[in-house]
Design a protein around this motif. Structure first.
Motif, PDB file in Angstrom:
ATOM      1  N   PHE A 211      37.848  -8.351 -19.633  1.00  0.00           N
ATOM      2  CA  PHE A 211      37.838  -9.586 -20.420  1.00  0.00           C
ATOM      3  C   PHE A 211      37.161 -10.818 -19.515  1.00  0.00           C
ATOM      4  CE2 PHE A 211      41.789  -8.087 -22.352  1.00  0.00           C
ATOM      5  CZ  PHE A 211      41.377  -8.265 -23.558  1.00  0.00           C
ATOM      6  N   GLY A 212      36.545 -10.279 -18.546  1.00  0.00           N
ATOM      7  CA  GLY A 212      35.479 -11.238 -17.864  1.00  0.00           C
ATOM      8  C   GLY A 212      35.856 -11.961 -16.897  1.00  0.00           C
ATOM      9  N   VAL A 213      37.172 -11.803 -16.383  1.00  0.00           N
ATOM     10  CA  VAL A 213      37.722 -12.149 -15.037  1.00  0.00           C
ATOM     11  C   VAL A 213      37.601 -11.343 -13.821  1.00  0.00           C
ATOM     12  CG1 VAL A 213      39.927 -13.000 -13.822  1.00  0.00           C
ATOM     13  CG2 VAL A 213      39.614 -13.217 -16.516  1.00  0.00           C
ATOM     14  N   HIS A 214      36.633 -11.814 -13.309  1.00  0.00           N
ATOM     15  CA  HIS A 214      36.009 -10.865 -11.975  1.00  0.00           C
ATOM     16  C   HIS A 214      36.595 -11.192 -10.676  1.00  0.00           C
ATOM     17  CE1 HIS A 214      32.880  -9.234 -14.690  1.00  0.00           C
ATOM     18  NE2 HIS A 214      32.585 -10.740 -14.942  1.00  0.00           N
ATOM     19  N   VAL A 215      37.686 -10.430 -10.202  1.00  0.00           N
ATOM     20  CA  VAL A 215      38.316 -10.730  -8.998  1.00  0.00           C
ATOM     21  C   VAL A 215      37.520  -9.729  -7.843  1.00  0.00           C
ATOM     22  CG1 VAL A 215      40.479 -10.189  -7.602  1.00  0.00           C
ATOM     23  CG2 VAL A 215      40.503 -11.032 -10.216  1.00  0.00           C
ATOM     24  N   PRO A 216      37.110 -10.331  -6.765  1.00  0.00           N
ATOM     25  CA  PRO A 216      36.474  -9.797  -5.778  1.00  0.00           C
ATOM     26  C   PRO A 216      37.201  -8.706  -5.182  1.00  0.00           C
ATOM     27  CG  PRO A 216      36.155 -12.024  -5.248  1.00  0.00           C
ATOM     28  CD  PRO A 216      37.032 -11.882  -6.472  1.00  0.00           C
ATOM     29  N   LYS A 217      36.819  -7.459  -5.216  1.00  0.00           N
ATOM     30  CA  LYS A 217      37.471  -6.008  -4.981  1.00  0.00           C
ATOM     31  C   LYS A 217      37.828  -6.095  -3.442  1.00  0.00           C
ATOM     32  CE  LYS A 217      35.996  -3.346  -8.704  1.00  0.00           C
ATOM     33  NZ  LYS A 217      35.254  -1.933  -9.169  1.00  0.00           N
ATOM     34  N   GLY A 218      37.177  -6.960  -2.567  1.00  0.00           N
ATOM     35  CA  GLY A 218      37.463  -6.903  -1.216  1.00  0.00           C
ATOM     36  C   GLY A 218      38.650  -7.473  -1.050  1.00  0.00           C
ATOM     37  N   TYR A 219      39.316  -8.512  -1.782  1.00  0.00           N
ATOM     38  CA  TYR A 219      40.636  -8.936  -1.535  1.00  0.00           C
ATOM     39  C   TYR A 219      41.385  -7.943  -1.994  1.00  0.00           C
ATOM     40  CZ  TYR A 219      38.591 -13.464  -1.459  1.00  0.00           C
ATOM     41  OH  TYR A 219      37.600 -14.527  -1.187  1.00  0.00           O
ATOM     42  N   ILE A 220      41.254  -7.062  -3.105  1.00  0.00           N
ATOM     43  CA  ILE A 220      42.363  -6.198  -3.748  1.00  0.00           C
ATOM     44  C   ILE A 220      42.387  -5.059  -2.429  1.00  0.00           C
ATOM     45  CG2 ILE A 220      42.809  -4.477  -5.366  1.00  0.00           C
ATOM     46  CD1 ILE A 220      42.636  -7.279  -6.456  1.00  0.00           C
ATOM     47  N   TYR A 221      41.399  -4.604  -2.145  1.00  0.00           N
ATOM     48  CA  TYR A 221      41.296  -3.544  -0.973  1.00  0.00           C
ATOM     49  C   TYR A 221      42.187  -4.079   0.288  1.00  0.00           C
ATOM     50  CZ  TYR A 221      38.768  -0.432  -4.228  1.00  0.00           C
ATOM     51  OH  TYR A 221      38.154   0.152  -5.455  1.00  0.00           O
ATOM     52  N   THR A 222      41.666  -5.147   0.624  1.00  0.00           N
ATOM     53  CA  THR A 222      42.252  -5.729   1.862  1.00  0.00           C
ATOM     54  C   THR A 222      43.874  -5.674   1.764  1.00  0.00           C
ATOM     55  OG1 THR A 222      40.414  -7.255   2.367  1.00  0.00           O
ATOM     56  CG2 THR A 222      42.434  -7.977   3.478  1.00  0.00           C
ATOM     57  N   ALA A 223      44.382  -6.210   0.703  1.00  0.00           N
ATOM     58  CA  ALA A 223      45.718  -6.328   0.322  1.00  0.00           C
ATOM     59  C   ALA A 223      46.381  -5.006   0.245  1.00  0.00           C
ATOM     60  CB  ALA A 223      46.037  -7.122  -1.044  1.00  0.00           C
ATOM     61  N   MET A 224      45.649  -4.055  -0.103  1.00  0.00           N
ATOM     62  CA  MET A 224      46.193  -2.543  -0.202  1.00  0.00           C
ATOM     63  C   MET A 224      46.249  -1.818   1.229  1.00  0.00           C
ATOM     64  SD  MET A 224      44.109  -1.292  -3.580  1.00  0.00           S
ATOM     65  CE  MET A 224      44.222   0.563  -3.150  1.00  0.00           C
ATOM     66  N   ALA A 225      45.316  -2.367   2.022  1.00  0.00           N
ATOM     67  CA  ALA A 225      44.941  -1.730   3.461  1.00  0.00           C
ATOM     68  C   ALA A 225      46.562  -2.431   4.333  1.00  0.00           C
ATOM     69  CB  ALA A 225      43.812  -2.179   4.039  1.00  0.00           C
ATOM     70  N   PHE A 226      46.548  -3.897   3.989  1.00  0.00           N
ATOM     71  CA  PHE A 226      47.514  -4.415   4.755  1.00  0.00           C
ATOM     72  C   PHE A 226      48.902  -3.813   4.470  1.00  0.00           C
ATOM     73  CE2 PHE A 226      50.807  -7.943   4.891  1.00  0.00           C
ATOM     74  CZ  PHE A 226      50.722  -8.185   6.426  1.00  0.00           C
ATOM     75  N   SER A 227      49.247  -3.587   3.039  1.00  0.00           N
ATOM     76  CA  SER A 227      50.471  -2.894   2.448  1.00  0.00           C
ATOM     77  C   SER A 227      50.684  -1.668   2.972  1.00  0.00           C
ATOM     78  CB  SER A 227      50.342  -2.935   1.069  1.00  0.00           C
ATOM     79  OG  SER A 227      50.343  -4.367   0.426  1.00  0.00           O
ATOM     80  N   ALA A 228      49.648  -0.917   3.035  1.00  0.00           N
ATOM     81  CA  ALA A 228      49.594   0.601   3.619  1.00  0.00           C
ATOM     82  C   ALA A 228      50.054   0.405   5.268  1.00  0.00           C
ATOM     83  CB  ALA A 228      48.329   1.208   3.518  1.00  0.00           C
ATOM     84  N   PHE A 229      49.397  -0.671   5.765  1.00  0.00           N
ATOM     85  CA  PHE A 229      49.655  -0.619   7.229  1.00  0.00           C
ATOM     86  C   PHE A 229      51.263  -1.051   7.529  1.00  0.00           C
ATOM     87  CE2 PHE A 229      50.207  -3.667  11.015  1.00  0.00           C
ATOM     88  CZ  PHE A 229      49.681  -2.726  11.857  1.00  0.00           C
TER      89      PHE A 229
END
Length: 256
Positions: A211-229
């Motif tokens: 729908f045209g809402v672009h979220v920088p994937k760096g934020y997503i993968y950083t959050a995922m990495a932090f949660s995994a840690f």
């Protein structure tokens, strides 16, 4: 032949190749986690085969899409206007894939939290799962992730041989990582819930991008990495606590 030789000795081509391989591996993490989770629902003797078929199909789809890359690029052209936003075929594919991923992650979370509930639609779907159904689900997500990664790759280089080489290397890395990742997820039930949360978030992200809402994937993968840690720290703490109690305590799938 001369053009291929020129590519081999061009340092900018090597930089583009390395960048593309890293990008393809990062974008393939979502696909790999999904494959690991759904194939773990198969009988043990079919799991490795299911993972190899799923990842092999991902490679085949990416190479086929690269062979018609001009047509794939056209998928970004506006098709309809919805809620004031121009929707392309790529957007529709992302929205469809996102909805499927949200549904699948929600169904798996439901089954993980309550593995033997009163019969519901979720349970009938979970119990009737078969090898063919698992492969079908993998193909659908492979298509979504493949189109997204190829369109991203086209924006980084116009050299088809470079893109194909990067795809082969990245999928090869995924193939090597698939079995260890699936075994790790199977041995650590809390990781399953965390991974399903990741898939739920990725599904929502795909819908938003459609729908045209672009979220920088760096934020997503950083959050995922932090949660995994954090989850790794929890696992270490549980293991040490279990050791101190003489191995009498077992891991609770829903423990913090």
């Amino acid at each position: 032949m001369e053009s291929l030789t020129a590519l081999i000795f061009d340092p900018t081509v090597w930089m583009a190749l390395i960048t593309l391989v890293v990008m393809e591996v990062v974008l393939g993490i979502d696909n790999l986690v999904f494959v690991a989770i759904v194939t773990n629902k198969l009988p043990e003797h079919q799991r490795a085969l299911g993972r190899r078929i799923g990842i092999g199909l991902a490679l085949l789809l990416r190479l086929l899409l690269l062979s018609v890359v001009a047509m794939i690029v056209q998928l970004t052209q506006p098709l309809v206007v919805l809620f004031g936003h121009e929707i392309s075929w790529r957007d529709l594919i992302l929205i469809t894939g996102g909805l499927f991923l949200v549904w699948k992650a929600t169904a798996e979370i439901h089954h993980t939290v309550d593995p033997e509930p009163t019969p519901t639609l979720f349970d009938r779907q979970t119990k009737s799962v078969s090898f063919g159904a698992i492969i079908g689900q993998i193909i659908l997500l492979d298509l979504v992730f493949s189109i997204d990664s190829i369109i991203t790759a086209v924006g980084m280089t116009t050299q088809i041989p470079v893109m194909m080489t990067a795809v082969v290397i990245a999928v090869g890395i995924m193939l090597l990582a698939a079995d260890p990742l699936a075994r790790f997820i199977e041995r650590n039930p809390t990781i399953v819930m965390l991974a399903l949360g990741f898939l739920l978030m990725i599904g929502a992200l795909l819908i938003a991008e459609g729908f045209g809402v672009h979220v920088p994937k760096g934020y997503i993968y950083t959050a995922m990495a932090f949660s995994a840690f954090i989850e790794m720290l929890n696992m270490l703490a549980r293991r040490r606590h279990k050791t101190k109690n003489g191995g009498q305590q077992t891991d609770n799938p829903l423990s913090a």
